[in-house]
Write an enzyme that holds these catalytic residues in place. Structure first.
Site, mmCIF file in Angstrom:
data_model
loop_
_atom_site.group_PDB
_atom_site.id
_atom_site.type_symbol
_atom_site.label_atom_id
_atom_site.label_comp_id
_atom_site.label_asym_id
_atom_site.label_seq_id
_atom_site.Cartn_x
_atom_site.Cartn_y
_atom_site.Cartn_z
ATOM 1 N N LYS A 24 98.400 58.629 39.446
ATOM 2 C CA LYS A 24 98.083 60.056 39.549
ATOM 3 C C LYS A 24 96.707 60.153 40.163
ATOM 4 O O LYS A 24 95.935 59.207 40.132
ATOM 5 C CB LYS A 24 98.020 60.677 38.153
ATOM 6 C CG LYS A 24 99.352 61.001 37.591
ATOM 7 C CD LYS A 24 99.163 62.092 36.571
ATOM 8 C CE LYS A 24 100.453 62.306 35.813
ATOM 9 N NZ LYS A 24 100.260 63.135 34.654
ATOM 10 N N HIS A 61 91.077 63.241 38.988
ATOM 11 C CA HIS A 61 90.686 64.624 39.214
ATOM 12 C C HIS A 61 89.281 64.908 38.727
ATOM 13 O O HIS A 61 88.594 64.026 38.225
ATOM 14 C CB HIS A 61 91.730 65.607 38.689
ATOM 15 C CG HIS A 61 91.934 65.560 37.209
ATOM 16 N ND1 HIS A 61 91.003 66.011 36.317
ATOM 17 C CD2 HIS A 61 92.976 65.100 36.477
ATOM 18 C CE1 HIS A 61 91.463 65.845 35.097
ATOM 19 N NE2 HIS A 61 92.650 65.292 35.167
ATOM 20 N N HIS A 115 88.024 63.741 35.431
ATOM 21 C CA HIS A 115 87.689 62.317 35.361
ATOM 22 C C HIS A 115 86.335 62.043 36.001
ATOM 23 O O HIS A 115 85.615 61.151 35.580
ATOM 24 C CB HIS A 115 88.775 61.471 36.047
ATOM 25 C CG HIS A 115 90.109 61.614 35.396
ATOM 26 N ND1 HIS A 115 91.228 61.981 36.091
ATOM 27 C CD2 HIS A 115 90.487 61.466 34.102
ATOM 28 C CE1 HIS A 115 92.256 62.042 35.251
ATOM 29 N NE2 HIS A 115 91.828 61.739 34.041
HETATM 30 N N1 ARG Z 1 93.824 59.414 30.446
HETATM 31 C C1 ARG Z 1 93.416 60.559 29.697
HETATM 32 C C2 ARG Z 1 93.445 61.805 30.592
HETATM 33 O O1 ARG Z 1 93.433 61.691 31.794
HETATM 34 C C3 ARG Z 1 92.013 60.425 29.147
HETATM 35 C C4 ARG Z 1 91.858 59.301 28.152
HETATM 36 C C5 ARG Z 1 90.592 59.437 27.370
HETATM 37 N N2 ARG Z 1 90.382 58.399 26.422
HETATM 38 C C6 ARG Z 1 91.065 58.256 25.276
HETATM 39 N N3 ARG Z 1 90.752 57.272 24.487
HETATM 40 N N4 ARG Z 1 91.999 59.093 24.933
HETATM 41 O O2 ARG Z 1 93.491 62.910 30.067
#
Ligand code: ARG
Length: 596
Positions: A130, A133, A136
């Protein structure tokens, strides 16, 4: 607490019956003029000293005033209501601040407060296949700053990229690829966009035709069971994504100690679920495994789903397994989750589950951040390298080529890169992280105003002032080569600073100079606060103030054209400010440029 604050506090501490460290912790810079150079609010002492704050202040002021010796750091003390206001002797203060800079050199500002303690910082964490964005990007920028701020406090930091690389969505992706995948498009210039498109297409088809949903389920099952072709596809998509993300990390100068995505915790889930069962925290409900918080004294908190009735685990399950793994592997003093505000409930559930399991959940914190405004949906979801960082870099290059700053031709490209990245990073970090931020493109890439490029420019100007002095007065430059570089021994500092020595602090006493020195002296405390409050913005705002104060000084006083002793003293000030700016910018993730 830093040495200068303790020295200031020492003038008051005995009269309060307290230790200097404790008084140093209360020291503030008054906002109003005429209220002293520093102040100690006495409210918090009332209980322990069993007197009203105003009485404490009045008595301590009288006693401290009587004890003031000429030439000491504190020149006057006055009680105003519940505040103890103090005035400093500028020359003594200048000597105190510059001695600290000389003693610690490049490490000035850092501390060993966190030595022997570990901090885990979970940040960036994009999802594979993906697009990376804007959320991130915020997580990466804020997280990386927190990593560096904690390191500067002596903590051992483990920065973890918790990649979204597992879950039923990969069933859709694999099934989609097996049905429609085109090698040429995957080899094209936007592989991630293509994968995202495939996923969306399959997901849509599944909503209408159960056969697709079934194929996705079967594909994910194959992936979980280790089927080689499913695994190979997954690895390939993961590699492609990581390669794409690596370009962003390189631009931002970010490296992780661990890239442990959700998949890393697959084989750690059984242990987590066993703990939940053994400690009576989880239960079965309609075929699903849940934590019913209401039954554990948290009536308002919705249940956390650990295993669906079809057996699949979830994002939350993997987060629980990850947290348990981190506690058991690292025994961290803190675990920070740098994740957008919309995941607040998820983290509340996670932290509550950990507490119910008997882990010290109070060590966990959600460093939540708001949205980015002023960005089209396209930019919000697109590959940031091109749409956000790329745009900032292009804007920076235009401004440089338009002559707003002077950069040697062969350095324009790399300067534009540093300025563009600096602009985006600073626009993010200048506000408290919970706030929404606005990317006003016209404003953030300017060399004036409250921007990253302004601070980079301020740093370059300090470098150029130092060079100009060196050109007219090589002896001054030579006398100061050791200042602010390697840490010096006290005897060496003594030889460098004082009346008749290369740097004469009694020449650094004007109000504009004092204002700069007060900020330089506050740098260690500022870093400590930024780390303790998990707020890079504390540092960002401080750097703006410092650059502003230096500008005020430079408007009022000559450096190159001052008479020799004055010139050397002011050169030391220039070095000190330059050091702090460079150090602080680097901690934020912004390159301090030397020439523009
Ligand atoms: N991959 C998740 C997202 O894009 C964020 C993960 C953040 N870290 C965690 N330990 N949940 O929303």
């Amino acid at each position: 607490m830093d040495a200068i604050a303790i020295r200031i506090a020492a003038a008051l501490a005995p009269h309060l019956g307290l230790e200097p460290e404790e008084v140093a912790g209360l020291l503030e810079v008054p906002r109003e003029a005429g209220r002293g150079d520093y102040a100690v609010p006495c409210f918090s002492l009332a209980r322990r000293l069993r007197r009203a704050p105003a009485q404490i202040a009045a008595e301590a002021a009288a006693a401290a005033s009587a004890a003031i010796a000429p030439g000491g750091l504190v020149r006057a003390v006055q009680a105003v209501g519940p505040y103890l206001n103090l005035w400093l002797e500028p020359a003594t203060f200048a000597e105190a601040v510059l001695s600290e800079v000389a003693l610690h050199g490049r490490q000035y500002g850092e501390s060993r407060r966190g030595a022997g303690q570990r901090v885990v910082i979970d940040y960036s964490s994009p999802n594979i296949a993906k697009r990376f964005h804007i959320g991130h990007l915020r997580s990466t920028v804020i997280g990386a700053a927190l990593v560096r701020l904690h390191r500067a406090q002596g903590y051992e930091v483990i920065g973890v990229n918790h990649l979204g690389d597992w879950g039923t969505q990969f069933g859709h992706l694999i099934a989609a690829w097996e049905r429609w995948g085109e090698e040429e498009r995957l080899a094209g210039d936007d592989p991630i966009g293509y994968l995202q498109e495939l996923y969306v297409r399959h997901n849509r088809a599944a909503a209408e035709d159960p056969a697709y949903a079934e194929r996705a389920r079967a594909a994910f099952k194959r992936l979980e069971d280790g089927d080689p072709s499913a695994r190979a596809l997954w690895s390939r998509f993961r590699e492609l994504s990581l390669r794409e993300f690596a370009r962003i990390y390189e631009l931002l100068g970010v490296e992780f100690e661990q890239i442990a995505g959700e998949s890393f915790y697959e084989d750690k889930i059984p242990h987590a679920l066993e703990l939940c069962a053994a400690r009576g925290v989880s239960e079965w409900s309609e075929g699903a495994l849940i934590i019913d918080f209401a039954r554990h004294g948290h009536p308002g908190l919705p249940p956390m789903l650990l295993r669906r009735s079809d057996g699949a685990t979830l994002y939350a399950t993997r987060d629980l397994a990850a947290a348990i793994y981190r506690f058991e592997t690292y025994d961290p003093a803190k675990i920070l989750y740098v994740i957008g505000a919309p995941q607040k409930l998820h983290l509340e559930q996670l932290f509550t589950a950990l507490r119910l399991l008997g882990f010290p959940a109070e060590r966990c914190a959600h460093v939540a951040f708001g949205h980015v405004q002023g960005m089209s949906t396209r930019e919000g979801t697109a590959i940031l390298l091109d749409e956000v960082l790329g745009r900032a870099i292009r804007l920076a290059e235009e401004r440089i080529r338009a002559g707003e700053v002077r950069v040697p031709a062969e350095q324009i490209e790399r300067t534009a890169r540093a300025v563009g990245v600096g602009a985006v990073v600073f626009a993010d970090l200048r506000h408290r992280h919970l706030k929404d931020i606005a990317f006003d493109w016209d404003r953030i890439v300017r060399f004036e105003g409250e921007t990253g490029p302004y601070l980079q420019y301020a740093h370059a100007r300090l470098c150029s002032i130092a060079e100009q002095v060196a050109a007219v007065d090589p002896e001054a430059a030579a006398a100061l080569v050791e200042f602010g570089r390697e840490p010096l021994a006290p005897a060496q500092v003594g030889a460098l600073l004082g009346a008749g020595r290369p740097i004469e602090p009694q020449l650094l006493v004007e109000p504009e100079t004092f204002a700069v020195l007060r900020l330089v002296g506050a740098y260690p405390r500022t870093l400590e606060r930024a780390a303790a409050e998990l707020e890079p913005s504390v540092l960002a705002q401080y750097l703006l103030e410092l650059a502003g104060a230096f500008s005020g000084f430079y408007h009022a006083h000559h450096v190159k054209n001052a008479e020799p002793a004055q010139r050397r003293a002011r050169l030391a000030l220039v070095h000190a400010v330059r050091h702090v700016l460079a150090h602080g910018l680097t901690l934020l993730g912004i390159e301090p440029l030397e020439r523009m």
